[in-house]
Design a protein around this motif. Sequence first.
Motif, PDB file in Angstrom:
ATOM      1  N   MET A  49     -24.261 -32.385  76.062  1.00 26.83           N
ATOM      2  CA  MET A  49     -22.952 -31.990  75.538  1.00 26.83           C
ATOM      3  C   MET A  49     -21.864 -32.981  75.919  1.00 26.83           C
ATOM      4  SD  MET A  49     -22.986 -27.893  76.015  1.00 26.83           S
ATOM      5  CE  MET A  49     -24.080 -27.815  77.394  1.00 26.83           C
ATOM      6  N   LEU A  50     -21.380 -33.658  74.893  1.00 25.47           N
ATOM      7  CA  LEU A  50     -20.333 -34.652  75.101  1.00 25.47           C
ATOM      8  C   LEU A  50     -19.093 -34.032  75.763  1.00 25.47           C
ATOM      9  CD1 LEU A  50     -19.330 -37.516  74.548  1.00 25.47           C
ATOM     10  CD2 LEU A  50     -18.660 -36.758  72.276  1.00 25.47           C
ATOM     11  N   ASP A  51     -18.687 -32.841  75.303  1.00 26.50           N
ATOM     12  CA  ASP A  51     -17.464 -32.238  75.860  1.00 26.50           C
ATOM     13  C   ASP A  51     -17.654 -31.861  77.322  1.00 26.50           C
ATOM     14  OD1 ASP A  51     -19.159 -30.057  75.168  1.00 26.50           O
ATOM     15  OD2 ASP A  51     -17.448 -28.710  75.312  1.00 26.50           O
ATOM     16  N   GLU A  52     -18.890 -31.500  77.697  1.00 25.07           N
ATOM     17  CA  GLU A  52     -19.172 -31.171  79.094  1.00 25.07           C
ATOM     18  C   GLU A  52     -19.001 -32.409  79.975  1.00 25.07           C
ATOM     19  OE1 GLU A  52     -21.917 -28.160  80.413  1.00 25.07           O
ATOM     20  OE2 GLU A  52     -23.320 -29.782  80.828  1.00 25.07           O
ATOM     21  N   VAL A  53     -19.550 -33.519  79.512  1.00 28.01           N
ATOM     22  CA  VAL A  53     -19.445 -34.767  80.278  1.00 28.01           C
ATOM     23  C   VAL A  53     -17.980 -35.189  80.383  1.00 28.01           C
ATOM     24  CG1 VAL A  53     -20.027 -37.234  80.215  1.00 28.01           C
ATOM     25  CG2 VAL A  53     -21.796 -35.512  79.807  1.00 28.01           C
ATOM     26  N   GLU A  54     -17.249 -35.050  79.287  1.00 30.17           N
ATOM     27  CA  GLU A  54     -15.821 -35.414  79.307  1.00 30.17           C
ATOM     28  C   GLU A  54     -15.044 -34.562  80.311  1.00 30.17           C
ATOM     29  OE1 GLU A  54     -15.007 -35.052  75.087  1.00 30.17           O
ATOM     30  OE2 GLU A  54     -14.324 -37.133  75.069  1.00 30.17           O
ATOM     31  N   LYS A  55     -15.407 -33.254  80.391  1.00 24.78           N
ATOM     32  CA  LYS A  55     -14.671 -32.342  81.265  1.00 24.78           C
ATOM     33  C   LYS A  55     -15.040 -32.502  82.730  1.00 24.78           C
ATOM     34  CE  LYS A  55     -13.574 -28.447  78.285  1.00 24.78           C
ATOM     35  NZ  LYS A  55     -14.456 -28.098  77.173  1.00 24.78           N
ATOM     36  N   VAL A  56     -16.335 -32.723  83.001  1.00 22.50           N
ATOM     37  CA  VAL A  56     -16.849 -32.575  84.362  1.00 22.50           C
ATOM     38  C   VAL A  56     -17.119 -33.916  85.053  1.00 22.50           C
ATOM     39  CG1 VAL A  56     -18.804 -31.651  85.675  1.00 22.50           C
ATOM     40  CG2 VAL A  56     -17.882 -30.336  83.782  1.00 22.50           C
ATOM     41  N   CYS A  57     -17.530 -34.916  84.265  1.00 25.04           N
ATOM     42  CA  CYS A  57     -18.083 -36.133  84.885  1.00 25.04           C
ATOM     43  C   CYS A  57     -17.029 -37.225  85.063  1.00 25.04           C
ATOM     44  CB  CYS A  57     -19.224 -36.681  84.033  1.00 25.04           C
ATOM     45  SG  CYS A  57     -20.605 -35.521  83.912  1.00 25.04           S
ATOM     46  N   THR A  58     -17.239 -38.025  86.099  1.00 26.12           N
ATOM     47  CA  THR A  58     -16.399 -39.208  86.304  1.00 26.12           C
ATOM     48  C   THR A  58     -17.043 -40.438  85.675  1.00 26.12           C
ATOM     49  OG1 THR A  58     -17.505 -39.646  88.416  1.00 26.12           O
ATOM     50  CG2 THR A  58     -15.483 -38.331  88.503  1.00 26.12           C
ATOM     51  N   HIS A  59     -18.388 -40.429  85.619  1.00 29.59           N
ATOM     52  CA  HIS A  59     -19.151 -41.563  85.105  1.00 29.59           C
ATOM     53  C   HIS A  59     -20.210 -41.035  84.137  1.00 29.59           C
ATOM     54  CE1 HIS A  59     -17.340 -43.155  88.728  1.00 29.59           C
ATOM     55  NE2 HIS A  59     -17.657 -44.389  88.355  1.00 29.59           N
ATOM     56  N   VAL A  60     -20.704 -41.919  83.290  1.00 23.09           N
ATOM     57  CA  VAL A  60     -21.710 -41.493  82.318  1.00 23.09           C
ATOM     58  C   VAL A  60     -22.640 -42.646  81.969  1.00 23.09           C
ATOM     59  CG1 VAL A  60     -20.216 -42.019  80.323  1.00 23.09           C
ATOM     60  CG2 VAL A  60     -22.019 -40.293  80.087  1.00 23.09           C
ATOM     61  N   ALA A  61     -23.899 -42.289  81.694  1.00 20.63           N
ATOM     62  CA  ALA A  61     -24.844 -43.223  81.071  1.00 20.63           C
ATOM     63  C   ALA A  61     -25.319 -42.537  79.800  1.00 20.63           C
ATOM     64  CB  ALA A  61     -26.029 -43.500  81.997  1.00 20.63           C
ATOM     65  N   ILE A  62     -25.209 -43.240  78.689  1.00 20.56           N
ATOM     66  CA  ILE A  62     -25.595 -42.632  77.407  1.00 20.56           C
ATOM     67  C   ILE A  62     -26.944 -43.191  76.978  1.00 20.56           C
ATOM     68  CG2 ILE A  62     -24.938 -42.251  75.010  1.00 20.56           C
ATOM     69  CD1 ILE A  62     -22.034 -42.599  75.806  1.00 20.56           C
TER      70      ILE A  62
END
Length: 228
Positions: free
Chosen positions: A186-199
């Motif tokens: 979930m993109l919106d979850e990562v945007e809300k919760v995460c500081t960093h991301v690997a796609i």
Amino acid sequence: MDVLTLNGITKNYGKICALNNVSFTVPEGSVFGILGPNGSGKTTMLGIVLNILKPSAGSFTLMGQPSTVNMRKHIGTLLETPNFYHYLSGERNLRIAAEIKGKGHDGIEDALRKVNLLHRKDSKFSTYSLGMKQRLAIAAALLGNPDVLIFDEPTNGLDPVGIAEIRELITRLAAEGKTIIMASHMLDEVEKVCTHVAILKTGVLITAGKVDEVLTNEDLVQIGAADI
Ligand code: ATP
């Protein structure tokens, strides 16, 4: 310090390439999202980091140790819904979880407090809401007070209230200094919760870095935002 560094991780299941030469770094103190649609290799990635699966190629370092050292018992994990006993209390369930994990009982009260379940510790598991059940699973992951937590789709199957509770809890644990690596589709979850991301998409790393730098429209067009 970096908690995790992946160097060219590849995983083949027969002819299926689940991960293809993936490299990225998870900084200490981050909430690091591994974002991708179903089948993109997120669970495989977590399995490799936890030494449940062996990579076909590549290596990693976790908490300063090479991949040959199994760090699993130093990490709090939430990989699938644990089998709690419905007719036992939350606290009794955690005691059993502590025994299975070989952890002492000392941290149980602290774990219940951290997930905001201390007031319901004597209630039967069957009376818990979906969010409370998942919070108990996170309490089990917190036994032994690990610095690093690995969660696979922690809000999967929850109702909106439960989803909000778990996202808030993850943010709070990060504020207390935990490093959290979590798979999500979930993109919106990562945007809300995460500081960093690997796609990830079909086992290929599209991009990795800070959420506010990485989640640009260009990247989303490339991976196909509708897929996530
Ligand atoms: P999901 O959210 O559906 O679990 P995912 O992003 O976690 O997806 P993986 O479960 O890691 O992805 O799967 C990546 C690819 O590897 C998929 O094509 C999947 O079918 C395949 N795969 C995973 N485990 C196995 C296995 N044990 N044997 C064969 N293929 C597998």
